[in-house]
Write a protein that holds these residues in place. Sequence first.
Motif, mmCIF file in Angstrom:
data_model
loop_
_atom_site.group_PDB
_atom_site.id
_atom_site.type_symbol
_atom_site.label_atom_id
_atom_site.label_comp_id
_atom_site.label_asym_id
_atom_site.label_seq_id
_atom_site.Cartn_x
_atom_site.Cartn_y
_atom_site.Cartn_z
ATOM 1 N N UNK A 39 25.390 92.104 53.620
ATOM 2 C CA UNK A 39 24.021 91.665 53.406
ATOM 3 C C UNK A 39 23.509 90.952 54.656
ATOM 4 N N UNK A 40 22.205 90.916 54.865
ATOM 5 C CA UNK A 40 21.680 90.188 56.030
ATOM 6 C C UNK A 40 22.148 88.738 56.078
ATOM 7 N N UNK A 41 22.338 88.118 54.941
ATOM 8 C CA UNK A 41 22.785 86.717 54.930
ATOM 9 C C UNK A 41 24.242 86.550 55.348
ATOM 10 N N UNK A 42 24.965 87.649 55.550
ATOM 11 C CA UNK A 42 26.322 87.578 56.091
ATOM 12 C C UNK A 42 26.313 87.468 57.616
ATOM 13 N N UNK A 43 25.153 87.588 58.228
ATOM 14 C CA UNK A 43 25.054 87.495 59.684
ATOM 15 C C UNK A 43 25.512 86.127 60.172
ATOM 16 N N UNK A 44 26.458 86.135 61.087
ATOM 17 C CA UNK A 44 27.040 84.891 61.600
ATOM 18 C C UNK A 44 28.106 85.245 62.633
ATOM 19 N N UNK A 45 28.585 84.221 63.309
ATOM 20 C CA UNK A 45 29.802 84.354 64.103
ATOM 21 C C UNK A 45 30.970 84.024 63.173
ATOM 22 N N UNK A 46 31.943 84.900 63.145
ATOM 23 C CA UNK A 46 33.092 84.737 62.266
ATOM 24 C C UNK A 46 34.296 84.264 63.072
ATOM 25 N N UNK A 47 34.986 83.263 62.519
ATOM 26 C CA UNK A 47 36.143 82.655 63.163
ATOM 27 C C UNK A 47 37.343 82.680 62.226
ATOM 28 N N UNK A 48 38.520 82.787 62.819
ATOM 29 C CA UNK A 48 39.738 82.587 62.050
ATOM 30 C C UNK A 48 40.413 81.305 62.533
ATOM 31 N N UNK A 49 41.246 80.763 61.675
ATOM 32 C CA UNK A 49 41.932 79.520 62.021
ATOM 33 C C UNK A 49 43.211 79.405 61.210
ATOM 34 N N UNK A 50 44.269 78.866 61.813
ATOM 35 C CA UNK A 50 45.528 78.695 61.112
ATOM 36 C C UNK A 50 45.650 77.305 60.504
ATOM 37 N N UNK A 51 46.396 77.230 59.426
ATOM 38 C CA UNK A 51 46.688 75.944 58.805
ATOM 39 C C UNK A 51 48.170 75.872 58.491
ATOM 40 N N UNK A 52 48.815 74.747 58.805
ATOM 41 C CA UNK A 52 50.246 74.631 58.534
ATOM 42 C C UNK A 52 50.574 74.405 57.060
ATOM 43 N N UNK A 53 49.558 74.317 56.240
ATOM 44 C CA UNK A 53 49.761 74.119 54.809
ATOM 45 C C UNK A 53 50.138 75.436 54.133
ATOM 46 N N UNK A 54 50.601 75.343 52.914
ATOM 47 C CA UNK A 54 51.000 76.555 52.187
ATOM 48 C C UNK A 54 49.805 77.471 51.952
ATOM 49 N N UNK A 55 48.687 76.853 51.611
ATOM 50 C CA UNK A 55 47.456 77.608 51.403
ATOM 51 C C UNK A 55 46.374 77.004 52.291
ATOM 52 N N UNK A 56 45.587 77.853 52.949
ATOM 53 C CA UNK A 56 44.582 77.359 53.881
ATOM 54 C C UNK A 56 43.459 76.641 53.128
ATOM 55 N N UNK A 57 43.072 75.469 53.598
ATOM 56 C CA UNK A 57 42.005 74.711 52.926
ATOM 57 C C UNK A 57 40.621 75.269 53.230
ATOM 58 N N UNK A 58 39.639 74.835 52.471
ATOM 59 C CA UNK A 58 38.261 75.291 52.642
ATOM 60 C C UNK A 58 37.476 74.434 53.635
#
Length: 124
Positions: free
Chosen positions: A87-106
Amino acid sequence: QVQLVESGGGLVQAGGSLRLSCAASGRSFSSYAMGWFRQAPGKEREFVAAISRTGGTTDYTDSVKGRFTISRDNAKNTVYLQMNSLKPEDTAVYYCAPSPTIMAPREAQRYTYWGQGTQVTVSS
């Protein structure tokens, strides 16, 4: 230190699809949960999706549920974001990031390392 390179962004019409990739260098990729975030002009960086270390658990923001799928290949040190029904509202710069936790936080502020991002533009 983990280095991240996102790719796969581009210009697509509404309803189209893109597959983003995030390649990580460094050791122990499988020790990190991974998150995808996005940032539109003038807006704060927001959570999109997350995946646990093994890939067994995923999390999505409500606006992308049913359209986006996060996955990972620990043998290739890569995390993916399959984006469908864009959708047009998905337009953005997308980034990935690692987290040392079991599940990545928001929360973006809980991450230390970021890639350079990949631009996704969805035209109406």
